[in-house]
Design an enzyme around this catalytic site. Sequence first.
Site, PDB file in Angstrom:
ATOM      1  N   ASP A   1      -7.024  38.886  11.005  1.00 51.43           N
ATOM      2  CA  ASP A   1      -8.319  39.022  10.341  1.00 51.43           C
ATOM      3  C   ASP A   1      -8.077  38.646   8.890  1.00 51.43           C
ATOM      4  OD1 ASP A   1     -11.134  40.045  10.607  1.00 51.43           O
ATOM      5  OD2 ASP A   1     -10.445  41.362   9.002  1.00 51.43           O
TER       6      ASP A   1
ATOM      7  N   HIS B 218      24.451  58.224  17.024  1.00 48.91           N
ATOM      8  CA  HIS B 218      23.724  59.414  17.482  1.00 48.91           C
ATOM      9  C   HIS B 218      24.734  60.276  18.227  1.00 48.91           C
ATOM     10  CE1 HIS B 218      21.263  62.076  19.822  1.00 48.91           C
ATOM     11  NE2 HIS B 218      21.432  61.417  20.940  1.00 48.91           N
TER      12      HIS B 218
ATOM     13  N   TYR C 288      18.074  68.111  20.372  1.00 48.67           N
ATOM     14  CA  TYR C 288      17.490  68.321  21.691  1.00 48.67           C
ATOM     15  C   TYR C 288      18.543  68.941  22.605  1.00 48.67           C
ATOM     16  CZ  TYR C 288      19.897  63.981  23.086  1.00 48.67           C
ATOM     17  OH  TYR C 288      20.847  63.012  23.336  1.00 48.67           O
TER      18      TYR C 288
END
Length: 843
Positions: free
Chosen positions: A551, A229, A260
């Site tokens: 589930d 980055h 940014y």
Amino acid sequence: MNDIPTRASAVIVGAGIVGNGLACHLARLGWRDVVLVDKGPMPNPGGSTGHASNFIFPIEYSKMMMELTRDSTEQYKALGVFTESGGIEVARTAERMEELRRRGSAARAWGIPAQHLSPAEVAKLVPYLDESVILGGLYFPTVGVVDSLRAGTLMREEAQRLGALAVLAGTEVLGIETASGGRAGRRVATVRTTKGDIDTDCCVICCGVWSPRIAAMAGAHIPLTPIVHQMISVGPVPLFAGTTGEIAYPIVRDVDTNMYERQHGGDMEVGSYAHRPIIVDPGDIPSIDAAVLSPTEMPFSQDDFDPQLAQALELMPDLLGDERVGIRYAINGLISMTPDGHPALGETPEVSGLWSAAASWIKEGPGISRAVAQWISGAVPKIDVHEADISRFHAHQRTTAHVTARAREGFNKMYGIVHPAEQWESGRPLRLSPAYDRERDLGAVFIETAGWERPNWYASNENLLQRYSGRLMPREAEWESRWWSPIINAEHLAMRDACGLIDLSAFAVLDITGPGALAAVQSAAVAQLDVPAGRVVYTSLLDEAGGFRADLTIMRLGQQAFRVVTGGATGMMDKQWLRGLLPADGSAQLSDATSSWATFGVWGPNARTVLQAVTDSDLTRGGFPFATCREVEIGGVTVLASRISYVGELGWELYVPIEQGARVWDTIWAAGVPHGLVPVGIGVYGTTGRLEKGYRAYGAELEADYNLVEAGMTRPKVKAEPFRGKDAYLAQRAEPPCAVLCTLTVDDHRCAAGTLRYMLGGEPILTPAGEPLVDARGRHSYVTSAGSGPSVGKHLLMAYLPAEHAREGNRLAVEYMAEQYPVTIAVAGSTPLFDPENARVRS
């Protein structure tokens, strides 16, 4: 505690924000004799914590990540290291403006304050921004910056004050030795360091970009890769000269350019996620001695950043174009990326006692530390972190090829407009059903689940559009039409009228066998599993706090044999969970049979007629009752048939040996076409069919924040046998529900511009006056699932509503794209809108 310990209750590897936070939270939970190891110096050992830009935006589309960020912010505030500055995401395009409207709705669904601004209003808050470049912005007043190194120091020092922690700085981990034992078959035994060996039963890897290398020492995988980055710091900025403290102006995210800009004292930091993805192998990260700055601050590649600098100058020309302002600091900083962008948390599947707390950013670091400390301590984390569970990764997702490919693809989506149904493109196709070629020839539009290619709908069913014209609920807006087709609704209606064939081969299939098999499944499941062989049981699995853990369905195949069938996306987590509940005496074994079986579903009023034509087995209602399973022969192949339904129709799931799957598909196809059989995609199975029946889905309606009572899924009786979460479940049953899961219908889809809009999920539910609905436990109401209900002619929403509002016929509102739409509660509880007597399923 200056002596190097030879034994520790836990060894934490990595002294960044997560490692320091973990030491602190373990100490608060009563742990002692914890050792924190890092090869770098304190307080900045050279990891990503030391070079991060350290700002926090509260908004996330993931509820888990939002809650971790919220908890982290509260912890930073308590430490006195958080400065609130506000933050603005600005839009240069109309597409981004719509995305900001969506993000504003998402923020309000979580109770996060957000305000839409005009360009002039943005410029008023950020006077050095050229308002002519943007169309507007979304302002988050609670955005702020933190001093992450100071936060880590304070947390580490607290653990030391509590007498819980020994710190070994300048100490490198040389190896992690394992011994036999634990649910994985291997367990942590010793951590070898340059200052001596430390025996321990618990080792937590919190070292970011180095994590895969450390895990490999024990034979485990942490699927992440370091990726670059870029960031520069420019200054001195004359406008900032009089700033008191670190920041006076809101942080700006120029999301259309993946950048940014944020004030840092007298300087301005500019960061970019727009450059080419630059992957760095963990083995190529330089040593502390070889690194010019720090090991995670790589040499800056100017050519990658030049296009972004031009865009930043366009947005802030007076500030960044000032000739007095120069680049004072520029790095290719390393950050961690997993294949799906979420952290990698939890005990590794390969080695018991070896934990991962990796791939965290500053904004969620302390929250992750708290959750993992609770988890290690045997408690249920207060924040549901199942989305980040490291055991979620299948074997193919842990390969270097997959991790790096998905990291490259995901990097430039950091600030992208990512659709809720967005599909990954890299590494496909990989896992193929035996019917894949047939499905492709039928024009299947595939989506991916756990590496499996699954038809979402079939182009060959385009002819159904005319048949069902007027009932298809077409979508006018491009956003809702993306990854959707009216063919889905046509397939739904064709299945309801006749019969559908659905490929479910992405299901995870887990077999539990042995003398202790019954005890194992009984200890996991809410439902009674001491049933005759041939019974199929739908059940939830709970955590100790009574929240949903899974589930699924369980088939009893014999006295000592059970088959667990669960979703592909959650299959590996369920496998890890169930493996941890096996009897310690080894009397039960768990095997993953997923790759051995193809699964097809045949449902609809004509399902019995179709299947009876290809088998001699008795498929009558009396001969093959609902919720039973048995072997039948289809086309000369022995198939395990299970009479169950997730779409609310008569039919069967068919489990076929995978190498014989194509033959069974062809046999059913040939017999079914004369009876109206059509291929049906997951768009029906996972959305339209289940929503009309009010069926809940794990990860949507069923999550740890809610319980069986609130979900309307209690059984008449609670079984006598113990099971995980039983005490909490009994307590929940003894109290009236705080919230009730409801099905709502949208009364008017027309937006202010006159276009029909359709919610996709995650939107806030409001009063007709626009006020948020919040239950007594502080939980905001939002749409858990959304989709068409073609048979009932309505767009359906599911949401938990405060009990006092959960009344059928009650009128409320849903916010979507910053506009409100009227909705009505059609069902409060679990009674389905379609076929409420369930006559079709049991016919």
